[in-house]
Design a protein around this motif. Structure first.
Motif, PDB file in Angstrom:
ATOM      1  N   LYS A  63       0.823  -1.208   0.000  1.00 29.87           N
ATOM      2  CA  LYS A  63       0.000   0.000   0.000  1.00 29.87           C
ATOM      3  C   LYS A  63       0.858   1.260   0.000  1.00 29.87           C
ATOM      4  O   LYS A  63       0.345   2.361   0.116  1.00 29.87           O
ATOM      5  CB  LYS A  63      -0.935   0.003   1.212  1.00 29.87           C
TER       6      LYS A  63
ATOM      7  N   LEU B   9       3.435   4.241  -1.407  1.00 26.95           N
ATOM      8  CA  LEU B   9       3.296   5.083  -2.592  1.00 26.95           C
ATOM      9  C   LEU B   9       4.458   4.812  -3.544  1.00 26.95           C
ATOM     10  O   LEU B   9       5.429   5.547  -3.588  1.00 26.95           O
ATOM     11  CB  LEU B   9       3.263   6.559  -2.184  1.00 26.95           C
TER      12      LEU B   9
ATOM     13  N   SER C  50       2.257   2.609  -8.628  1.00 29.16           N
ATOM     14  CA  SER C  50       0.903   2.579  -8.083  1.00 29.16           C
ATOM     15  C   SER C  50       0.040   3.671  -8.695  1.00 29.16           C
ATOM     16  O   SER C  50       0.531   4.735  -9.098  1.00 29.16           O
ATOM     17  CB  SER C  50       0.938   2.746  -6.560  1.00 29.16           C
TER      18      SER C  50
ATOM     19  N   LYS D 250      -2.112   5.344  -7.026  1.00 36.08           N
ATOM     20  CA  LYS D 250      -2.126   6.442  -6.061  1.00 36.08           C
ATOM     21  C   LYS D 250      -0.990   7.416  -6.340  1.00 36.08           C
ATOM     22  O   LYS D 250      -1.190   8.642  -6.329  1.00 36.08           O
ATOM     23  CB  LYS D 250      -2.013   5.883  -4.644  1.00 36.08           C
ATOM     24  N   TYR D 251       0.202   6.872  -6.592  1.00 23.75           N
ATOM     25  CA  TYR D 251       1.350   7.732  -6.903  1.00 23.75           C
ATOM     26  C   TYR D 251       1.091   8.562  -8.156  1.00 23.75           C
ATOM     27  O   TYR D 251       1.377   9.762  -8.193  1.00 23.75           O
ATOM     28  CB  TYR D 251       2.596   6.857  -7.096  1.00 23.75           C
TER      29      TYR D 251
ATOM     30  N   VAL E  56      -1.533  11.340  -7.415  1.00 24.55           N
ATOM     31  CA  VAL E  56      -0.933  12.423  -6.633  1.00 24.55           C
ATOM     32  C   VAL E  56       0.049  13.218  -7.482  1.00 24.55           C
ATOM     33  O   VAL E  56       0.038  14.457  -7.493  1.00 24.55           O
ATOM     34  CB  VAL E  56      -0.220  11.850  -5.381  1.00 24.55           C
TER      35      VAL E  56
ATOM     36  N   MET F  48      -3.825  13.719  -1.348  1.00 20.93           N
ATOM     37  CA  MET F  48      -3.675  12.418  -0.682  1.00 20.93           C
ATOM     38  C   MET F  48      -5.029  11.884  -0.224  1.00 20.93           C
ATOM     39  O   MET F  48      -5.318  10.693  -0.367  1.00 20.93           O
ATOM     40  CB  MET F  48      -2.733  12.556   0.511  1.00 20.93           C
TER      41      MET F  48
ATOM     42  N   ALA G 214      -6.902  10.872  -3.368  1.00 20.54           N
ATOM     43  CA  ALA G 214      -6.323   9.645  -3.917  1.00 20.54           C
ATOM     44  C   ALA G 214      -6.747   8.430  -3.093  1.00 20.54           C
ATOM     45  O   ALA G 214      -7.083   7.377  -3.652  1.00 20.54           O
ATOM     46  CB  ALA G 214      -4.797   9.762  -3.958  1.00 20.54           C
ATOM     47  N   ASN G 215      -6.745   8.597  -1.759  1.00 25.44           N
ATOM     48  CA  ASN G 215      -7.188   7.486  -0.899  1.00 25.44           C
ATOM     49  C   ASN G 215      -8.649   7.136  -1.142  1.00 25.44           C
ATOM     50  O   ASN G 215      -9.027   5.966  -1.114  1.00 25.44           O
ATOM     51  CB  ASN G 215      -6.959   7.841   0.567  1.00 25.44           C
TER      52      ASN G 215
ATOM     53  N   ILE H 208      -8.416   5.155  -4.369  1.00 27.06           N
ATOM     54  CA  ILE H 208      -7.591   3.949  -4.363  1.00 27.06           C
ATOM     55  C   ILE H 208      -8.117   2.886  -3.410  1.00 27.06           C
ATOM     56  O   ILE H 208      -8.093   1.693  -3.716  1.00 27.06           O
ATOM     57  CB  ILE H 208      -6.128   4.303  -4.014  1.00 27.06           C
ATOM     58  N   GLN H 209      -8.615   3.296  -2.235  1.00 21.70           N
ATOM     59  CA  GLN H 209      -9.078   2.302  -1.256  1.00 21.70           C
ATOM     60  C   GLN H 209     -10.192   1.409  -1.802  1.00 21.70           C
ATOM     61  O   GLN H 209     -10.131   0.176  -1.640  1.00 21.70           O
ATOM     62  CB  GLN H 209      -9.505   3.013   0.030  1.00 21.70           C
TER      63      GLN H 209
ATOM     64  N   GLU I 123      -8.538  -0.944  -4.178  1.00 18.86           N
ATOM     65  CA  GLU I 123      -7.788  -1.977  -3.458  1.00 18.86           C
ATOM     66  C   GLU I 123      -8.724  -3.069  -2.956  1.00 18.86           C
ATOM     67  O   GLU I 123      -8.393  -4.265  -3.002  1.00 18.86           O
ATOM     68  CB  GLU I 123      -7.023  -1.355  -2.287  1.00 18.86           C
TER      69      GLU I 123
END
Length: 481
Positions: A3, A5, A9, A11-12, A15, A204, A207-208, A211-212, A215
């Protein structure tokens, strides 16, 4: 699952890309604002010097133009710098410096702004005023605030009777103004940095929020890939990711259902294969006895032949099913007379209908036209459907085979007075491996093969039924245009 960054990913990437947009936007905005502030301050200084220099020029034109410029410099030199605190220079129309309020005897060449003033316009110049090489550097440093700093010069014509006789030039330092611009720029830079930091924090969080749920879907998908089809993805929001979660859960449910159908199919086929094999083996053992009579031998051989035919039919059905699943079936179409096909099916199934005491009727309307189709495959479909109709119809019942032509389709109907199909089973009877609850139901691939054949003909396969009211099967085959 990692998980952190990492550069790979999502998420990366979210961001990074979002912050890149924010940083570029803030940078461009900062540059625009700082340039605007700089232009605003410089413009104010230019306007101030312009107003002052115009007043000095008008005073000269009104009250001092009756004598030459050189005489005025000698007699009334202070009149030129009463209106300003800036450095003042007087130039003649030949571009020679006559007077400098700094007291220096400069050998400065004619500047561009003086050239414009001598031509009758206003000249403005901004640049560095380098004085370190001057012998009177220390004196100038005491008189004026600038040394090797940016300065602004504004030049304006001096006129006598509307004739340009020279030019006056005001020079002022931009050091304090540049300090103010720098201070304001730093304020905006710090504001920009704060915006970037705040954007990083918000990014962030955003993104969470994206992404969550992904995931969660990924974890569920990995479990399903390992064979755990009971795993479910938890739906967080009713958005695209939520729809993906629903789709994944639906897929897992369908796979479970198909797995169950496949297992049931294997069990049913195994049972159906075991029955004829048991009969064949039993009679094969019985026929080995020496004291068996000819009639029993004849009966045994007939049963063995029938059971072999039954096994052969099941194997053929399984081979057909395998070909359909792998897409290896190719239709061999040709124009045929519908009556020929239906009469063949009628003659083929008559003996069985008579044996089971069921009335089997064929009705073909006169408007029925020839059609392009694969004869053997359509015969296979009709025999399979009529076989089911006879199987689920009691003695004394009826099965009717009808055909007619509409504008676009050949419509073939099989109608029986049998036990019917329950409302729960009806949507599933064409599914692969599905076997009804009746003891007369077979391995569950007959109707699915029929459905595949009709689809290859671009036709429609419709089944209507009610418990204890019989079943109606409609096959609609399109005429080629």
């Amino acid at each position: 699952m990692k998980k952190n960054l990492t550069s790979k990913s999502i998420k990366y990437k979210v961001v990074r890309n979002f912050l890149l947009v924010v940083i570029i936007s803030v940078l461009l905005l900062e540059l625009l604002i700082i340039n605007f502030v700089k232009h605003y301050y410089y413009k104010n200084i230019e306007d101030l010097l312009t107003n002052q220099i115009k007043i000095s020029s008008e005073i000269y034109s009104r009250y001092f133009s009756n004598v030459s410029l050189e005489e005025n410099i000698i007699g009334d030199v202070d009149v030129f710098w009463k209106q300003t605190e800036a450095q003042v220079q007087i130039w003649n129309k030949e571009g020679k410096l006559l007077m400098d309020s700094s007291g220096l005897n400069s050998k400065e060449e004619e500047p561009e702004d003086i050239k414009k003033a001598i031509l009758g316009g206003k000249g403005v110049w901004k640049g560095e005023k380098v004085l370190k090489d001057s012998e009177d550097y220390n004196l100038i440093k005491q008189i004026f605030t600038y040394n090797n700093s940016k300065v602004m010069a504004v030049s304006y014509p001096l006129k006598t009777k509307n004739q340009v006789v020279g030019a006056i030039r005001f020079i002022t330092s931009l050091e304090e103004v540049n300090k103010s611009i720098y201070s304001i720029s730093m304020v905006f830079v710090f504001i920009g940095l704060f915006v970037v930091l705040a954007s990083s924090f918000v990014t962030m969080i955003l993104a969470n929020s994206i992404i969550q749920p992904i995931e969660g879907v990924t974890i569920a998908a990995e479990k399903m890939a390992m064979g755990d089809y009971k795993a479910r993805s938890i739906k967080v929001n009713d958005d695209e990711i939520g729809k993906l979660s629903d789709t994944l859960n639906y897929m897992a449910s369908e796979i479970l259902k198909k797995e169950q159908l496949k297992n049931d199919f294997i069990s049913n086929v195994s049972h159906e294969l075991r029955t004829p094999l048991t009969s064949i083996k039993g009679w094969a053992i019985t026929l080995q006895y020496d004291d068996i009579d000819k009639n029993m031998v004849k009966d045994g051989l007939n049963i063995i032949e029938q059971e072999c035919d039954r096994l052969s039919g099941m194997v053929e059905e399984l081979l057909d099913f395998s070909k359909f699943v792998s897409g290896q079936i190719v239709l061999s179409k040709k124009s045929v007379n519908v009556n020929d096909i239906l009469n063949y099916v009628k003659n083929h199934m008559n003996a069985r209908a008579d044996r089971e005491g069921i009335k089997f009727t064929l009705k073909v309307e006169e408007n029925t036209r020839d059609i392009n189709l694969d004869v053997n495959r359509i015969k296979q479909v009709l025999i399979n459907i009529i076989d089911n109709a006879l199987k689920f119809t009691d003695k004394g019942g009826s099965v009717t085979l009808r055909a007619k032509s509409t504008e676009d389709y050949l419509e073939i109907t099989v109608l029986d007075s049998g036990c019917g199909i329950s409302e729960a089973d009806l949507p599933k009877v064409k599914e692969k491996f599905y076997k009804g609850k009746s003891s007369k139901s077979k391995n569950g691939i007959g109707l699915s093969i029929c459905d595949e054949i009709i689809k290859l003909h671009n036709g429609k396969f419709i089944i209507e039924s009610k418990i204890k009211e019989g079943t109606k099967v409609i096959i609609m085959l399109p005429y080629d245009r």
